[in-house]
Design a protein around this motif. Structure first.
Motif, short mmCIF file in Angstrom:
data_model
loop_
_atom_site.label_atom_id
_atom_site.label_comp_id
_atom_site.label_asym_id
_atom_site.label_seq_id
_atom_site.Cartn_x
_atom_site.Cartn_y
_atom_site.Cartn_z
N ASN A 116 31.33 29.25 48.72
CA ASN A 116 32.04 28.63 49.71
C ASN A 116 31.17 28.76 51.04
O ASN A 116 31.10 27.95 51.87
CB ASN A 116 33.46 29.05 49.86
CG ASN A 116 34.09 28.50 48.60
OD1 ASN A 116 33.81 27.62 47.68
ND2 ASN A 116 35.30 29.39 48.39
N HIS A 155 36.01 24.64 41.60
CA HIS A 155 36.78 24.06 42.72
C HIS A 155 36.25 23.40 43.53
O HIS A 155 36.84 22.81 44.45
CB HIS A 155 37.36 25.61 43.25
CG HIS A 155 36.25 26.45 44.12
ND1 HIS A 155 35.31 27.11 43.23
CD2 HIS A 155 35.93 26.20 45.38
CE1 HIS A 155 34.23 27.40 44.16
NE2 HIS A 155 34.75 27.14 45.32
N LEU A 156 34.74 23.03 43.58
CA LEU A 156 34.20 22.34 44.41
C LEU A 156 34.21 21.01 44.34
O LEU A 156 34.41 20.34 42.95
CB LEU A 156 32.71 22.80 44.46
CG LEU A 156 32.54 24.29 44.90
CD1 LEU A 156 31.21 24.78 44.50
CD2 LEU A 156 32.81 24.48 46.26
N SER A 157 33.85 20.13 45.25
CA SER A 157 33.79 18.67 45.19
C SER A 157 32.64 18.27 44.51
O SER A 157 31.73 18.92 44.75
CB SER A 157 34.13 17.89 46.54
OG SER A 157 32.95 18.14 47.28
N SER A 158 32.53 16.94 44.21
CA SER A 158 31.23 16.21 43.61
C SER A 158 30.22 16.33 44.49
O SER A 158 28.92 16.81 44.28
CB SER A 158 31.53 14.89 43.26
OG SER A 158 32.56 14.69 42.26
N ASP A 159 30.51 16.02 45.93
CA ASP A 159 29.68 16.19 47.04
C ASP A 159 28.72 17.50 47.47
O ASP A 159 27.63 17.61 47.45
CB ASP A 159 29.98 15.49 48.21
CG ASP A 159 30.24 14.16 48.15
OD1 ASP A 159 29.30 13.43 47.29
OD2 ASP A 159 30.83 13.50 49.11
N GLN A 160 29.87 18.52 47.11
CA GLN A 160 29.40 20.08 47.10
C GLN A 160 28.47 20.42 45.84
O GLN A 160 27.55 21.00 46.04
CB GLN A 160 30.65 20.80 47.47
CG GLN A 160 31.11 20.62 48.67
CD GLN A 160 32.48 21.56 48.61
OE1 GLN A 160 33.25 21.59 47.73
NE2 GLN A 160 32.55 22.30 49.68
N ARG A 162 26.45 18.52 44.27
CA ARG A 162 25.17 17.82 44.25
C ARG A 162 24.28 18.97 44.88
O ARG A 162 22.90 18.70 44.80
CB ARG A 162 25.43 16.85 45.26
CG ARG A 162 25.66 15.39 44.56
CD ARG A 162 25.54 14.42 45.54
NE ARG A 162 26.59 13.28 45.35
CZ ARG A 162 26.23 12.40 44.20
NH1 ARG A 162 25.17 12.24 43.70
NH2 ARG A 162 27.16 11.58 43.92
N LYS A 199 32.98 17.46 33.79
CA LYS A 199 33.78 17.75 35.12
C LYS A 199 33.49 16.59 36.11
O LYS A 199 34.10 16.23 36.62
CB LYS A 199 33.63 19.21 35.67
CG LYS A 199 34.30 19.48 37.05
CD LYS A 199 35.52 19.68 36.67
CE LYS A 199 36.12 20.11 38.40
NZ LYS A 199 37.59 20.43 38.25
N TYR A 200 32.03 16.50 36.45
CA TYR A 200 31.71 15.72 37.70
C TYR A 200 30.97 14.34 37.33
O TYR A 200 30.68 13.67 38.42
CB TYR A 200 30.81 16.58 38.46
CG TYR A 200 31.31 17.90 39.10
CD1 TYR A 200 32.17 17.61 40.18
CD2 TYR A 200 31.03 19.26 38.52
CE1 TYR A 200 32.90 18.66 40.80
CE2 TYR A 200 31.87 20.16 39.05
CZ TYR A 200 32.64 19.83 40.02
OH TYR A 200 33.07 21.14 40.78
#
Ligand code: PGA
Length: 254
Positions: A116, A155-160, A162, A199-200
């Protein structure tokens, strides 16, 4: 196309003078890196600035830190924050190396805090995972690695996601001279990619570089990197010898 990456992990080795010399030797080789290839030098904290200075004109070679704090700046004696790294233009950091997990008790939850912090400061994590020998002998390596990834990253988003580079490093192969076979590496890398795809989605899973680490050297790099899901290596011992690391860089897929 995902990047093919040769990442050096110097660990706690070399004096300042030796480090300076090794970087000079590396820069004297004429690498022909294409746009899709990247070299990272994971140097100890006190050498970051020196390495950064040397590499500022080099194409495709970047300095990488070996760790960062799980907290923002403050009263944490001896720690180095991701924000500090970014302020020195360091854009990569190794997080979750098995030596940090074992000797400094870094667990999956703490590592999720570290990623994070790295992402908040726009420093790209090279996130390490990998199983100990007993887990491999019990044939439980897939679920073990899956759990490491889920508990620290999901817990991270797709953009993260990447932004990640993953390093699969079976602990039994680190510094032991015992390399996983290229088939074992491919099998695990395909599994890791699949865990991300579930997941993504496939597009994101396909864009993540997954490096193999554990006794990579000039003589075995081409075989291991030749596998379809192996996108380069995280290299300890062999990265301390300029000619060995050069061979490893030259073994990257185009
Ligand atoms: P090794 O270390 O290449 O010396 O096995 C790899 C690593 O720990 O990153």
């Amino acid at each position: 196309m995902r990047k093919q990456i040769a990442a050096a992990n110097w660990k706690m080795n070399l004096t300042f003078e030796q480090a300076d010399q090794l970087i000079n030797e590396l820069l004297n080789f004429s690498f022909q890196l294409n746009d899709n290839q990247l070299v990272l030098l994971g140097v100890p904290f006190p050498y970051l600035m020196m390495a950064q200075h040397h590499l500022r004109l080099s194409n495709g070679i970047f300095v990488c830190a070996q760790n960062c704090a799980s907290t923002s700046n403050g009263a944490y004696t001896g720690e180095v924050s991701a924000e500090m790294l970014k302020s020195m233009d360091i854009s990569f950091v190794i997080i979750g190396h098995s030596e940090r997990r074992e000797y400094y008790h870094e667990n999956n939850a703490l590592l999720s805090e570290k990623v994070n912090k790295a992402l908040e400061s726009k420093v790209k994590p090279v996130f390490c995972c990998g199983e100990p020998l007993a887990v491999r002998e019990g044939n439980n390596q897939n679920s073990f690695v899956e759990q490491q990834l889920k508990e620290s990253l999901f817990h991270l988003s797709s953009d993260q996601i990447r932004n990640f580079i993953i390093a699969y490093e079976p602990i039994w192969a680190i510094g032991t001279g015992k390399t996983a076979t290229s088939e074992q590496a491919q099998e695990m890398h395909a599994h890791i990619r699949n865990v991300f795809a579930e997941k993504y989605g496939m597009e994101i899973a396909d864009s993540i570089s997954i490096l193999y680490g554990g006794s990579v050297k000039g003589a075995n790099a081409a075989d291991i990197f030749g596998k379809p899901d192996v996108d380069g290596g995280l290299v300890g011992g062999a990265s301390l010898v300029a000619t060995e690391f050069q061979k490893i860089i030259n073994s990257l897929k185009a």
